[in-house]
Design a protein around this motif. Structure first.
Motif, PDB file in Angstrom:
ATOM      1  N   ARG A  27      41.886  -0.732   1.359  1.00 54.37           N
ATOM      2  CA  ARG A  27      42.141  -2.158   1.200  1.00 54.37           C
ATOM      3  C   ARG A  27      42.666  -2.728   2.516  1.00 54.37           C
ATOM      4  N   PRO A  28      42.527  -4.051   2.709  1.00 51.95           N
ATOM      5  CA  PRO A  28      43.061  -4.651   3.931  1.00 51.95           C
ATOM      6  C   PRO A  28      44.587  -4.730   3.873  1.00 51.95           C
ATOM      7  N   PHE A  29      45.201  -4.508   5.007  1.00 49.40           N
ATOM      8  CA  PHE A  29      46.638  -4.674   5.204  1.00 49.40           C
ATOM      9  C   PHE A  29      46.817  -5.557   6.427  1.00 49.40           C
ATOM     10  N   SER A  30      47.961  -6.200   6.560  1.00 46.16           N
ATOM     11  CA  SER A  30      48.145  -7.044   7.741  1.00 46.16           C
ATOM     12  C   SER A  30      49.589  -7.171   8.201  1.00 46.16           C
ATOM     13  N   PHE A  31      50.531  -6.444   7.587  1.00 46.62           N
ATOM     14  CA  PHE A  31      51.917  -6.516   8.059  1.00 46.62           C
ATOM     15  C   PHE A  31      52.324  -5.163   8.620  1.00 46.62           C
ATOM     16  N   ALA A  32      52.810  -5.184   9.847  1.00 44.09           N
ATOM     17  CA  ALA A  32      53.376  -3.997  10.493  1.00 44.09           C
ATOM     18  C   ALA A  32      54.569  -4.457  11.305  1.00 44.09           C
ATOM     19  N   ALA A  33      55.601  -3.624  11.346  1.00 45.08           N
ATOM     20  CA  ALA A  33      56.790  -3.952  12.122  1.00 45.08           C
ATOM     21  C   ALA A  33      57.483  -2.672  12.564  1.00 45.08           C
ATOM     22  N   GLU A  34      58.220  -2.781  13.641  1.00 39.10           N
ATOM     23  CA  GLU A  34      59.101  -1.694  14.076  1.00 39.10           C
ATOM     24  C   GLU A  34      60.498  -2.070  13.628  1.00 39.10           C
ATOM     25  N   ASP A  35      61.172  -1.136  13.010  1.00 37.64           N
ATOM     26  CA  ASP A  35      62.548  -1.364  12.558  1.00 37.64           C
ATOM     27  C   ASP A  35      63.252  -0.013  12.596  1.00 37.64           C
ATOM     28  N   GLY A  36      64.361   0.044  13.293  1.00 39.86           N
ATOM     29  CA  GLY A  36      65.120   1.282  13.364  1.00 39.86           C
ATOM     30  C   GLY A  36      64.350   2.427  13.997  1.00 39.86           C
ATOM     31  N   GLY A  37      63.425   2.104  14.892  1.00 38.27           N
ATOM     32  CA  GLY A  37      62.653   3.131  15.558  1.00 38.27           C
ATOM     33  C   GLY A  37      61.493   3.670  14.759  1.00 38.27           C
ATOM     34  N   GLU A  80      61.187   5.364   0.978  1.00 42.23           N
ATOM     35  CA  GLU A  80      62.592   4.933   0.950  1.00 42.23           C
ATOM     36  C   GLU A  80      62.708   3.640   1.755  1.00 42.23           C
ATOM     37  N   ASP A  81      62.925   2.553   1.057  1.00 44.23           N
ATOM     38  CA  ASP A  81      62.941   1.208   1.637  1.00 44.23           C
ATOM     39  C   ASP A  81      64.325   0.924   2.222  1.00 44.23           C
ATOM     40  N   THR A  82      64.445   1.080   3.543  1.00 46.76           N
ATOM     41  CA  THR A  82      65.726   0.851   4.215  1.00 46.76           C
ATOM     42  C   THR A  82      65.590  -0.121   5.386  1.00 46.76           C
ATOM     43  N   VAL A  83      64.633  -1.034   5.318  1.00 47.25           N
ATOM     44  CA  VAL A  83      64.442  -1.966   6.429  1.00 47.25           C
ATOM     45  C   VAL A  83      65.606  -2.936   6.538  1.00 47.25           C
ATOM     46  N   SER A  84      65.750  -3.506   7.712  1.00 50.26           N
ATOM     47  CA  SER A  84      66.780  -4.514   7.950  1.00 50.26           C
ATOM     48  C   SER A  84      66.433  -5.802   7.209  1.00 50.26           C
ATOM     49  N   GLU A  85      67.416  -6.648   7.057  1.00 51.36           N
ATOM     50  CA  GLU A  85      67.194  -7.934   6.394  1.00 51.36           C
ATOM     51  C   GLU A  85      66.183  -8.771   7.174  1.00 51.36           C
ATOM     52  N   ALA A  86      66.224  -8.701   8.509  1.00 46.27           N
ATOM     53  CA  ALA A  86      65.283  -9.475   9.328  1.00 46.27           C
ATOM     54  C   ALA A  86      63.836  -9.043   9.059  1.00 46.27           C
ATOM     55  N   THR A  87      63.586  -7.736   8.959  1.00 42.25           N
ATOM     56  CA  THR A  87      62.235  -7.256   8.671  1.00 42.25           C
ATOM     57  C   THR A  87      61.833  -7.611   7.249  1.00 42.25           C
ATOM     58  N   ARG A  88      62.779  -7.533   6.320  1.00 42.52           N
ATOM     59  CA  ARG A  88      62.501  -7.894   4.926  1.00 42.52           C
ATOM     60  C   ARG A  88      62.083  -9.362   4.836  1.00 42.52           C
ATOM     61  N   VAL A  89      62.775 -10.231   5.536  1.00 38.56           N
ATOM     62  CA  VAL A  89      62.428 -11.663   5.536  1.00 38.56           C
ATOM     63  C   VAL A  89      61.068 -11.865   6.192  1.00 38.56           C
ATOM     64  N   ALA A  90      60.814 -11.183   7.316  1.00 37.17           N
ATOM     65  CA  ALA A  90      59.519 -11.322   7.995  1.00 37.17           C
ATOM     66  C   ALA A  90      58.382 -10.860   7.083  1.00 37.17           C
ATOM     67  N   GLY A  91      58.566  -9.755   6.375  1.00 44.58           N
ATOM     68  CA  GLY A  91      57.547  -9.262   5.453  1.00 44.58           C
ATOM     69  C   GLY A  91      57.321 -10.222   4.303  1.00 44.58           C
ATOM     70  N   TYR A  92      58.416 -10.741   3.761  1.00 46.71           N
ATOM     71  CA  TYR A  92      58.329 -11.710   2.672  1.00 46.71           C
ATOM     72  C   TYR A  92      57.538 -12.946   3.121  1.00 46.71           C
ATOM     73  N   GLU A  93      57.881 -13.480   4.286  1.00 47.37           N
ATOM     74  CA  GLU A  93      57.188 -14.667   4.784  1.00 47.37           C
ATOM     75  C   GLU A  93      55.712 -14.381   5.049  1.00 47.37           C
ATOM     76  N   HIS A  94      55.427 -13.196   5.565  1.00 49.53           N
ATOM     77  CA  HIS A  94      54.038 -12.820   5.818  1.00 49.53           C
ATOM     78  C   HIS A  94      53.253 -12.735   4.507  1.00 49.53           C
ATOM     79  N   MET A  95      53.804 -12.019   3.543  1.00 49.27           N
ATOM     80  CA  MET A  95      53.103 -11.809   2.270  1.00 49.27           C
ATOM     81  C   MET A  95      52.925 -13.117   1.505  1.00 49.27           C
TER      82      MET A  95
END
Length: 140
Positions: A27-37, A80-95
């Motif tokens: 399936r297509p995906f379109s969100f990727a981010a670096e968080d905590g290395g 294990e979902d341990t992303v930062s709040e900033a990445t969580r917001v970015a993912g939410y806005e993207h989705m």
């Protein structure tokens, strides 16, 4: 890692493959981010892809930007979902920008997973390729 993130975030979508029993699913995906290395992707707990990763965390993702080599990312999903709040917001806005509906960035359906045991291969039509190990960049 930066090259992988840059590639994935500069194409509209790439394709993410899992297995369901002996049947590949793509399936297509379109969100990727670096968080905590770590390299992170975003999905929802009520999607088939999440259940498939729970059953078998191995995946491949592949994308291509015209005029450039293609990329193949291979690894295992660490759910294990341990992303930062900033990445969580970015993912939410993207989705939600794609038309998905969530009750905010902390909606329990919205989830992030990181890549473990990952590599990225950047390959060109001329047969050349480079391997990038996706090691955790966390500094202790």
């Amino acid at each position: 890692m930066d090259e992988v993130i840059d590639y994935l975030t500069n194409i509209p979508a790439w394709f993410f493959a899992t297995c369901e029993g002996d049947q590949p699913r793509v399936r297509p995906f379109s969100f990727a981010a670096e968080d905590g290395g770590k390299l992170w992707f975003c999905t929802a707990t009520n999607k088939d892809v999440y259940a498939q990763l729970e059953a078998n965390p191995k995946f491949e993702a592949s994308g291509w930007h015209p005029g450039q080599p293609w990329i193949v990312v291979t690894g295992e999903a660490d759910l294990e979902d341990t992303v930062s709040e900033a990445t969580r917001v970015a993912g939410y806005e993207h989705m939600t920008g794609l038309g998905e509906t969530y009750d905010g960035p902390n909606d329990p359906r919205l989830t992030f997973f990181s890549v473990k045991n990952g590599i990225a291969k950047i390959a060109d039509i001329d047969g050349s390729e480079r391997i990038i190990e996706l090691l955790s960049l966390i500094h202790i």
